[in-house]
Scaffold this motif. Structure first.
Motif: not given
Ligand SMILES: Cc1cc2nc3c(=O)[nH]c(=O)nc-3n(C[C@H](O)[C@H](O)[C@H](O)COP(=O)(O)OP(=O)(O)OC[C@H]3O[C@@H](n4cnc5c(N)ncnc54)[C@H](O)[C@@H]3O)c2cc1C
Length: 416
Positions: A41-45, A51-53, A55-57, A105-107, A129-131, A163-165, A287-289, A299-302
């Protein structure tokens, strides 16, 4: 890039993944490869947007996790150098013999992972959106999903992977300890054009409490003269700090004198190290959460992808055995700790060390590093993620040992 086919109906899944970011999509990919019926389930369309990252990996880490080489339209640039600047503009550079990192390109990267997961059998539901979590007798049994048209539905599953970030709202509902607020920094990143005086294959890193207290600023050039410029800060307004960096920093202000901001985004980064416990009955956080992010660089991707792979394996076994108890799922925590906890501990100390340095000490450190030849000692490095293990290897070189002794003395003088 082929558009992701959107599902509008939800068949009862074995596993629910909340969030279609890279970590959610990679969890879904690995679950699907194991034959687990998975719904994301992803809350965006659109996956990957906004994109907020940067993407340096690391190329090596992408390769180790089976994701390199990537389709060329995802890779914006590759890098074999980094230039670090103190607030006064003192420079310390590292030039490596070949590219060790890429800017993605993160997107497109997120969409690529989601597409692979979908091809492996995962179902993606967008605008969903998961509430809240559905919890019965202390065990997570599913989620409540709200779709854009306003409909709300309870969807049940055997296991939920969060994996909500960084917002980590659902995590709080499980009673697990949330992310440390004092471990968060607030980031801004802009796409700019007309960048000058930068090397094509070098990332620029700017330190200075006036610009990025508690973190640093960065410039990641693309091949066409544009760049991603950003910073994160533990306090103050990130937008104003970015303006200050672009106009006042002795080096960045020259490189960005003619730059125009094309787009800008804001997001938090978690630097506090992984949460102590990322599992409960019927539930895993990844992940980030779960703050599986490098405390030094943000850096959180890897690390997120590595933990996603482990989460999928443990969830797959739980489904096979029909055991969703926390005592079974704690194997996920153990696997992640075995792989990453040493590096996390070292990076948390490095973060504390960097935070403790005054502008003058940082300036001095760059000059001493240059004199000692730390740049030459690091010229063959190809590992940037596992910084604990990197340090262990580095101290075998006399130059690096001398530098580390010096860093230790600096730390002690800053923290008497
Ligand atoms: C400015 C910036 C630069 C960064 N640069 C780097 C970099 O260069 N290299 C690197 O490794 N890391 C970087 N990071 C960190 C990296 O972006 C994160 O570690 C990574 O995106 C984590 O992935 P994720 O899937 O856990 O979370 P996210 O990418 O945040 O994905 C979470 C997803 O969950 C969805 N979501 C949230 N809540 C809900 C809900 N309730 N219901 C449904 N969907 C939901 C969101 O819409 C989103 O799509 C950067 C971060 C920032 C802010």
């Amino acid at each position: 890039m082929v558009a992701l086919k959107v599902q509008n109906t939800v068949n009862t899944p074995d596993a629910i993944v909340v969030g279609g970011g890279p970590v959610g999509a990679f969890t879904a990919l690995n679950l699907s490869r194991l034959g687990v019926k998975t719904t994301v389930f992803e809350e965006h369309s659109t996956i990957g947007l906004p994109s907020h990252c940067a993407g340096h990996i690391s190329i090596r880490s992408l390769r180790n996790i089976g994701l390199y080489p990537l389709p060329k339209e995802i890779v914006e640039n590759s890098f074999c150098a980094a230039n670090f600047y103190s607030a006064k503009g003192t420079k310390f550079s590292i030039h490596l013999s070949c590219p060790v990192t890429v800017a993605l390109n993160r997107a497109r990267f997120d969409q690529f992972l989601a597409k692979k997961a979908q091809e492996a059998g995962a179902e993606f539901v967008l605008n969903a959106h998961v509430g809240s979590l559905l919890v019965k007798d202390g065990s997570v049994k599913g989620v409540t999903v709200k779709q854009v048209e306003g409909t709300e539905e309870n969807i049940y599953s055997k296991i939920v992977v969060d994996a909500e970030g960084v917002s980590s709202r659902l995590l709080r509902q499980t009673g697990l300890k949330p992310l440390k607020p004092n471990g968060l920094v607030y980031a801004v990143e802009a796409e700019v054009d007309n960048v000058e005086e930068v090397e094509d294959q070098a990332v620029e890193v700017y330190f200075g409490k006036a610009y990025a207290p508690g973190f640093y600023g960065w410039l990641i050039p693309k091949k066409d003269g544009s760049a991603k410029v950003g910073l994160a800060t533990s306090h103050g307004n990130p937008r104003e700090n970015l303006k200050r960096l672009m106009t006042k920093h002795p080096v960045a202000s020259k490189q960005l004198a003619k730059a125009q901001i094309k787009s800008i985004g804001y997001h938090a980064i978690t630097l506090g190290g992984p949460i102590v416990r990322a599992y409960s009955d019927g539930f895993l956080a990844v992940g980030d959460c779960a703050s599986q992010v490098k405390p030094t660089t943000g850096g959180g991707v890897i690390f997120g992808l590595i933990c996603a792979r482990e989460a999928a394996e443990v969830a797959g076994q739980a489904i096979n055995l029909g055991d969703f108890s926390s005592s079974f799922l704690k194997d996920y925590q153990k696997r992640c700790d075995d792989l990453l906890s040493f590096d996390f501990r070292v990076m948390l100390r490095l973060r504390r060390f960097l935070d403790s340095l005054s502008e003058e000490k940082l300036d001095e450190m760059f000059r001493v590093c240059r004199k000692l030849g730390v740049d030459r000692a690091l010229a063959n490095v190809d590992e940037i993620d596992f910084q604990g293990k990197l340090l262990l290897t580095a101290v075998r070189k006399p130059t690096m040992l001398a530098a580390l002794v010096y860093f230790g003395l600096l730390y002690l003088s800053a923290n008497p």
